[in-house]
Design a protein around this motif. Sequence first.
Motif, PDB file in Angstrom:
ATOM      1  N   PHE A  47      77.050  72.227 -34.682  1.00  6.44           N
ATOM      2  CA  PHE A  47      76.718  71.373 -35.820  1.00  6.44           C
ATOM      3  C   PHE A  47      77.205  72.035 -37.095  1.00  6.44           C
ATOM      4  N   LYS A  48      77.611  71.220 -38.034  1.00  2.92           N
ATOM      5  CA  LYS A  48      77.958  71.690 -39.374  1.00  2.92           C
ATOM      6  C   LYS A  48      77.264  70.779 -40.383  1.00  2.92           C
ATOM      7  N   ILE A  49      76.943  71.338 -41.526  1.00  2.00           N
ATOM      8  CA  ILE A  49      76.324  70.535 -42.586  1.00  2.00           C
ATOM      9  C   ILE A  49      77.405  70.264 -43.621  1.00  2.00           C
ATOM     10  N   PRO A  50      78.004  69.064 -43.588  1.00  2.00           N
ATOM     11  CA  PRO A  50      79.101  68.786 -44.502  1.00  2.00           C
ATOM     12  C   PRO A  50      78.601  68.487 -45.914  1.00  2.00           C
ATOM     13  N   ALA A  51      79.489  68.580 -46.866  1.00  2.00           N
ATOM     14  CA  ALA A  51      79.202  68.069 -48.203  1.00  2.00           C
ATOM     15  C   ALA A  51      79.605  66.597 -48.228  1.00  2.00           C
ATOM     16  N   ARG A  52      78.847  65.785 -48.951  1.00  2.00           N
ATOM     17  CA  ARG A  52      79.144  64.355 -49.027  1.00  2.00           C
ATOM     18  C   ARG A  52      78.933  63.827 -50.444  1.00  2.00           C
ATOM     19  N   LEU A  53      79.602  62.748 -50.728  1.00  2.00           N
ATOM     20  CA  LEU A  53      79.386  61.982 -51.954  1.00  2.00           C
ATOM     21  C   LEU A  53      78.531  60.765 -51.634  1.00  2.00           C
ATOM     22  N   GLU A  67      74.206  61.241 -27.326  1.00  2.00           N
ATOM     23  CA  GLU A  67      72.884  60.632 -27.157  1.00  2.00           C
ATOM     24  C   GLU A  67      71.847  61.328 -28.040  1.00  2.00           C
ATOM     25  N   LEU A  68      71.847  62.657 -28.023  1.00  2.00           N
ATOM     26  CA  LEU A  68      70.887  63.403 -28.839  1.00  2.00           C
ATOM     27  C   LEU A  68      71.201  63.257 -30.323  1.00  2.00           C
ATOM     28  N   TYR A  69      72.474  63.281 -30.660  1.00  2.00           N
ATOM     29  CA  TYR A  69      72.868  63.148 -32.071  1.00  2.00           C
ATOM     30  C   TYR A  69      72.386  61.822 -32.649  1.00  2.00           C
ATOM     31  N   LEU A  70      72.595  60.751 -31.930  1.00  2.00           N
ATOM     32  CA  LEU A  70      72.191  59.429 -32.418  1.00  2.00           C
ATOM     33  C   LEU A  70      70.675  59.290 -32.477  1.00  2.00           C
ATOM     34  N   ARG A  71      69.959  60.034 -31.619  1.00  2.00           N
ATOM     35  CA  ARG A  71      68.498  59.993 -31.650  1.00  2.00           C
ATOM     36  C   ARG A  71      67.958  60.646 -32.920  1.00  2.00           C
ATOM     37  N   PHE A  72      68.551  61.773 -33.303  1.00  2.00           N
ATOM     38  CA  PHE A  72      67.988  62.537 -34.414  1.00  2.00           C
ATOM     39  C   PHE A  72      68.678  62.276 -35.756  1.00  2.00           C
ATOM     40  N   PHE A  73      69.837  61.609 -35.723  1.00  2.00           N
ATOM     41  CA  PHE A  73      70.534  61.302 -36.971  1.00  2.00           C
ATOM     42  C   PHE A  73      70.836  59.804 -37.033  1.00  2.00           C
ATOM     43  N   PRO A  74      69.819  58.985 -37.296  1.00  2.00           N
ATOM     44  CA  PRO A  74      70.061  57.540 -37.394  1.00  2.00           C
ATOM     45  C   PRO A  74      71.070  57.210 -38.489  1.00  2.00           C
ATOM     46  N   ILE A  75      71.116  58.010 -39.553  1.00  2.00           N
ATOM     47  CA  ILE A  75      72.194  57.940 -40.541  1.00  2.00           C
ATOM     48  C   ILE A  75      72.949  59.249 -40.444  1.00  2.00           C
ATOM     49  N   SER A  76      74.186  59.189 -39.988  1.00  2.00           N
ATOM     50  CA  SER A  76      74.946  60.406 -39.724  1.00  2.00           C
ATOM     51  C   SER A  76      75.354  61.083 -41.015  1.00  2.00           C
ATOM     52  N   PRO A  77      75.157  62.398 -41.133  1.00  2.00           N
ATOM     53  CA  PRO A  77      75.668  63.113 -42.298  1.00  2.00           C
ATOM     54  C   PRO A  77      77.192  63.194 -42.309  1.00  2.00           C
ATOM     55  N   PHE A  78      77.805  62.777 -41.193  1.00  2.00           N
ATOM     56  CA  PHE A  78      79.265  62.696 -41.124  1.00  2.00           C
ATOM     57  C   PHE A  78      79.721  61.261 -41.416  1.00  2.00           C
TER      58      PHE A  78
END
Length: 254
Positions: free
Chosen positions: A105-111, A243-254
């Motif tokens: 996992f990475k924590i990206p920067a976003r606008l 599957e796990l990503y979509l469970r815990f990130f309903p709004i993707s930081p990507f």
Amino acid sequence: MVPNFWDPKAQLERPEIPATRTIRFLVDDDFPPLHFPGLDGTPTGFSVELARAACERLGLTCTVQVRRFDTLLDALAEKQGDVVAAAIPVTPDLRRRFAVTAPYFKIPARLVTKSAQTKDLPAFSPKDLQGKTIGLVEGTAHEAFAKSFMKTSVLKPYPELAAAEAELKAGAIDYVFADGLSLALWIGGEDAGGCCVFAGGPYLESRFFGEGIGFVSRNEDENLRRALDYALQQLWKEGKYAELYLRFFPISPF
């Protein structure tokens, strides 16, 4: 978007780990959605469930033990556990002290911008930032990046992210540039009230935003590190990661 941090051409081999061995994962329980207490108090979260899935994929028995975040690496070094599965940034210093898997996992920067500003507009382009006011948290890597690469914009620093988010919601600024994980949680939460959306894609320059997060083990436990790398790649290929990503990130930081 579900991110992919694995080279599809790389074929990792599975090292032998005794089936009788129990792997002790060490986690913190105060960083949702990566690790936090579930409704019954049991630790859960993306990192925790990924660790459990990796154990299952390897056919190993695992336990999950909660420690205070600032004690995790010391507990690992003192052999109170075998793997840290928490949001500890991968740095050269961490790699010198411990073995680390490839990032999962990475924590990206976003606008982020107001939803109304994205209507009837073409796809986002960096040129859209020219002359716009961008809120960011002072003293952060995001401010340093913006000063280097967003020079045509008006940069407005804030002491904390919540203040910048409130200003964006009120229409006082055009964008907020910050940690994509925090922004994703805000966008989907009550405080935002549906006001805002991501603009453009993720910024992942490691010089500013780090190498990401991986499972951390002791240097002498190289076989375990390799086994976890193998398991993570297989979980991605088999769809369990998504599957796990979509469970815990309903709004993707990507």
